[in-house]
Scaffold this motif. Structure first.
Motif, PDB file in Angstrom:
ATOM      1  N   PRO A 204      39.717  31.196  -9.449  1.00  0.00           N
ATOM      2  CA  PRO A 204      40.039  30.484  -9.726  1.00  0.00           C
ATOM      3  C   PRO A 204      41.021  29.108 -10.721  1.00  0.00           C
ATOM      4  O   PRO A 204      40.805  28.325 -11.018  1.00  0.00           O
ATOM      5  N   LEU A 205      42.611  29.714  -9.733  1.00  0.00           N
ATOM      6  CA  LEU A 205      43.179  28.966 -10.105  1.00  0.00           C
ATOM      7  C   LEU A 205      43.116  27.935  -9.203  1.00  0.00           C
ATOM      8  O   LEU A 205      43.538  26.612 -10.167  1.00  0.00           O
ATOM      9  N   LEU A 206      42.470  28.008  -8.163  1.00  0.00           N
ATOM     10  CA  LEU A 206      42.349  26.981  -6.879  1.00  0.00           C
ATOM     11  C   LEU A 206      41.071  25.656  -7.486  1.00  0.00           C
ATOM     12  O   LEU A 206      41.606  24.616  -7.299  1.00  0.00           O
ATOM     13  N   LEU A 207      41.231  26.084  -8.640  1.00  0.00           N
ATOM     14  CA  LEU A 207      39.647  25.790  -9.509  1.00  0.00           C
ATOM     15  C   LEU A 207      39.802  24.756 -10.732  1.00  0.00           C
ATOM     16  O   LEU A 207      39.659  23.881 -10.899  1.00  0.00           O
ATOM     17  N   ALA A 208      40.774  25.746 -11.304  1.00  0.00           N
ATOM     18  CA  ALA A 208      41.672  25.224 -12.070  1.00  0.00           C
ATOM     19  C   ALA A 208      42.367  23.793 -12.159  1.00  0.00           C
ATOM     20  O   ALA A 208      42.344  22.507 -12.405  1.00  0.00           O
ATOM     21  N   LEU A 209      43.373  23.591 -10.901  1.00  0.00           N
ATOM     22  CA  LEU A 209      44.633  22.963 -10.362  1.00  0.00           C
ATOM     23  C   LEU A 209      43.631  21.640 -10.568  1.00  0.00           C
ATOM     24  O   LEU A 209      44.620  20.986 -11.004  1.00  0.00           O
ATOM     25  N   PRO A 210      42.947  20.846  -9.876  1.00  0.00           N
ATOM     26  CA  PRO A 210      42.538  20.362  -9.134  1.00  0.00           C
ATOM     27  C   PRO A 210      42.004  18.836 -10.970  1.00  0.00           C
ATOM     28  O   PRO A 210      42.423  18.457 -10.856  1.00  0.00           O
ATOM     29  N   LEU A 211      40.981  19.610 -11.744  1.00  0.00           N
ATOM     30  CA  LEU A 211      39.727  19.828 -12.644  1.00  0.00           C
ATOM     31  C   LEU A 211      41.842  19.372 -13.882  1.00  0.00           C
ATOM     32  O   LEU A 211      41.351  18.481 -14.256  1.00  0.00           O
ATOM     33  N   ALA A 212      43.031  20.290 -13.794  1.00  0.00           N
ATOM     34  CA  ALA A 212      43.566  20.054 -14.572  1.00  0.00           C
ATOM     35  C   ALA A 212      44.627  18.935 -14.168  1.00  0.00           C
ATOM     36  O   ALA A 212      44.705  17.988 -15.437  1.00  0.00           O
ATOM     37  N   LEU A 213      44.794  18.104 -12.760  1.00  0.00           N
ATOM     38  CA  LEU A 213      45.053  17.430 -12.770  1.00  0.00           C
ATOM     39  C   LEU A 213      44.566  15.927 -13.229  1.00  0.00           C
ATOM     40  O   LEU A 213      45.047  15.336 -13.604  1.00  0.00           O
ATOM     41  N   LEU A 214      43.193  16.040 -12.972  1.00  0.00           N
ATOM     42  CA  LEU A 214      42.121  15.290 -13.729  1.00  0.00           C
ATOM     43  C   LEU A 214      42.471  14.686 -15.313  1.00  0.00           C
ATOM     44  O   LEU A 214      42.727  13.540 -15.343  1.00  0.00           O
ATOM     45  N   LEU A 215      42.984  15.915 -15.549  1.00  0.00           N
ATOM     46  CA  LEU A 215      42.554  15.849 -17.475  1.00  0.00           C
ATOM     47  C   LEU A 215      43.999  14.953 -17.984  1.00  0.00           C
ATOM     48  O   LEU A 215      43.894  14.408 -18.938  1.00  0.00           O
ATOM     49  N   THR A 216      44.962  15.430 -16.696  1.00  0.00           N
ATOM     50  CA  THR A 216      46.217  15.105 -17.844  1.00  0.00           C
ATOM     51  C   THR A 216      46.731  14.262 -16.978  1.00  0.00           C
ATOM     52  O   THR A 216      48.465  13.973 -16.985  1.00  0.00           O
ATOM     53  N   TRP A 217      46.252  13.269 -15.833  1.00  0.00           N
ATOM     54  CA  TRP A 217      46.986  12.307 -15.414  1.00  0.00           C
ATOM     55  C   TRP A 217      47.705  11.599 -15.987  1.00  0.00           C
ATOM     56  O   TRP A 217      48.341  10.735 -15.494  1.00  0.00           O
ATOM     57  N   LYS A 218      47.507  11.062 -17.104  1.00  0.00           N
ATOM     58  CA  LYS A 218      48.636  10.104 -17.953  1.00  0.00           C
ATOM     59  C   LYS A 218      49.712  10.764 -18.125  1.00  0.00           C
ATOM     60  O   LYS A 218      50.472  10.039 -18.494  1.00  0.00           O
ATOM     61  N   ASP A 219      49.759  11.221 -18.786  1.00  0.00           N
ATOM     62  CA  ASP A 219      51.415  12.618 -18.709  1.00  0.00           C
ATOM     63  C   ASP A 219      51.677  12.810 -18.233  1.00  0.00           C
ATOM     64  O   ASP A 219      51.487  14.203 -17.130  1.00  0.00           O
ATOM     65  N   VAL A 220      53.477  11.875 -17.417  1.00  0.00           N
ATOM     66  CA  VAL A 220      53.462  12.468 -16.086  1.00  0.00           C
ATOM     67  C   VAL A 220      54.212  13.603 -16.065  1.00  0.00           C
ATOM     68  O   VAL A 220      53.988  14.035 -14.989  1.00  0.00           O
ATOM     69  N   ASN A 221      54.701  13.946 -17.113  1.00  0.00           N
ATOM     70  CA  ASN A 221      55.236  15.814 -17.004  1.00  0.00           C
ATOM     71  C   ASN A 221      53.704  17.227 -16.375  1.00  0.00           C
ATOM     72  O   ASN A 221      54.462  17.988 -15.369  1.00  0.00           O
ATOM     73  N   ALA A 222      53.215  16.650 -17.203  1.00  0.00           N
ATOM     74  CA  ALA A 222      51.911  17.100 -16.581  1.00  0.00           C
ATOM     75  C   ALA A 222      51.206  17.298 -15.483  1.00  0.00           C
ATOM     76  O   ALA A 222      50.915  18.508 -14.463  1.00  0.00           O
ATOM     77  N   ARG A 223      51.273  16.271 -14.879  1.00  0.00           N
ATOM     78  CA  ARG A 223      51.390  15.684 -13.278  1.00  0.00           C
ATOM     79  C   ARG A 223      51.688  16.295 -12.524  1.00  0.00           C
ATOM     80  O   ARG A 223      51.494  16.319 -11.732  1.00  0.00           O
ATOM     81  N   TRP A 224      53.437  16.289 -12.558  1.00  0.00           N
ATOM     82  CA  TRP A 224      54.394  16.233 -11.823  1.00  0.00           C
ATOM     83  C   TRP A 224      54.334  18.344 -11.704  1.00  0.00           C
ATOM     84  O   TRP A 224      54.448  18.816 -10.764  1.00  0.00           O
ATOM     85  N   LEU A 225      54.315  18.610 -12.897  1.00  0.00           N
ATOM     86  CA  LEU A 225      53.840  20.430 -12.868  1.00  0.00           C
ATOM     87  C   LEU A 225      52.555  20.762 -11.995  1.00  0.00           C
ATOM     88  O   LEU A 225      53.382  21.711 -11.251  1.00  0.00           O
ATOM     89  N   ILE A 226      51.695  20.338 -12.980  1.00  0.00           N
ATOM     90  CA  ILE A 226      50.147  20.818 -11.788  1.00  0.00           C
ATOM     91  C   ILE A 226      50.339  20.174 -10.720  1.00  0.00           C
ATOM     92  O   ILE A 226      49.594  21.177  -9.440  1.00  0.00           O
ATOM     93  N   PHE A 227      50.795  18.536  -9.974  1.00  0.00           N
ATOM     94  CA  PHE A 227      50.958  18.287  -8.410  1.00  0.00           C
ATOM     95  C   PHE A 227      51.640  19.598  -7.869  1.00  0.00           C
ATOM     96  O   PHE A 227      51.498  20.154  -6.518  1.00  0.00           O
ATOM     97  N   THR A 228      53.124  19.965  -8.037  1.00  0.00           N
ATOM     98  CA  THR A 228      53.970  20.472  -7.386  1.00  0.00           C
ATOM     99  C   THR A 228      52.960  22.294  -7.522  1.00  0.00           C
ATOM    100  O   THR A 228      52.978  22.827  -6.540  1.00  0.00           O
ATOM    101  N   LEU A 229      52.339  22.935  -8.537  1.00  0.00           N
ATOM    102  CA  LEU A 229      51.574  23.735  -8.116  1.00  0.00           C
ATOM    103  C   LEU A 229      50.080  23.549  -7.251  1.00  0.00           C
ATOM    104  O   LEU A 229      50.301  24.181  -6.314  1.00  0.00           O
ATOM    105  N   CYS A 230      49.730  22.061  -6.778  1.00  0.00           N
ATOM    106  CA  CYS A 230      48.792  22.395  -5.938  1.00  0.00           C
ATOM    107  C   CYS A 230      48.729  22.148  -4.670  1.00  0.00           C
ATOM    108  O   CYS A 230      48.527  22.848  -3.580  1.00  0.00           O
ATOM    109  N   ALA A 231      50.282  21.775  -4.128  1.00  0.00           N
ATOM    110  CA  ALA A 231      50.749  21.425  -2.983  1.00  0.00           C
ATOM    111  C   ALA A 231      51.663  22.849  -2.724  1.00  0.00           C
ATOM    112  O   ALA A 231      51.693  23.451  -1.472  1.00  0.00           O
TER     113      ALA A 231
END
Length: 171
Positions: free
Chosen positions: A7-34
């Protein structure tokens, strides 16, 4: 990769796309994806460690905690090394979110569950106990709950970020 992480693996890429405009959100989600990618790459190797696999899980959760707590510092280090504007924007717009607090609680809970399991498995392997009850009855359900809550925290984080981005656009 364990099925409890799906579930997390499916949620993270979608979350990254949805919050792309917010740099704080993008950085958090990118680090979790990494970090999830590191986990997926290492899984086929560390799962063969059998009784010491749980120590890997503890170490990985510690890395997750260090990365979440030090997200601003990591961005600062990367900005100093690369001068990429994105990292400066992360530093300027950084805020510690409720979701990050939730992640820290879940990673800490996972550390405790894995340490107990590792200890019990050691006792079983050395024939000090005859049945690893915690491993047999609690470990998997606890990890399912932790990973499900982590996925829900990501979803809640995304919903809050989208609401905040919408409010900024209407003001």
């Amino acid at each position: 990769m364990s099925y409890v992480e799906l579930p997390l693996l499916l949620a993270l890429p979608l979350a990254l796309l949805l919050t792309w405009k917010d740099v704080n959100a993008r950085w958090l989600i990118f680090t979790l994806c990494a970090l999830q990618a590191i986990d997926m790459i290492a899984f086929p190797i560390v799962i063969n460690w059998t009784q010491h696999y749980y120590i890997w899980c503890v170490l990985l959760n510690l890395v997750f905690i260090i990365v979440v707590i030090g997200r601003k510092q990591w961005a600062n280090i990367l900005f100093e090394k690369t001068r990429v504007k994105f990292f400066n924007q992360v530093i300027q717009n950084y805020n510690f979110t409720v979701a990050e607090c939730a992640f820290l609680v879940m990673y800490s809970a996972s550390i405790i569950v894995n340490l107990i399991t590792w200890g019990e498995v050691q006792l079983y392997a050395h024939k000090i106990i005859s049945t690893p009850l915690f491993y047999s009855y609690i470990y998997t359900p606890a990890q399912i709950v932790i990973h499900t809550l982590e996925s829900l925290a990501v979803i809640t984080f995304v919903a809050n970020q989208l609401r905040m981005m919408t409010n900024r656009e209407t003001v």
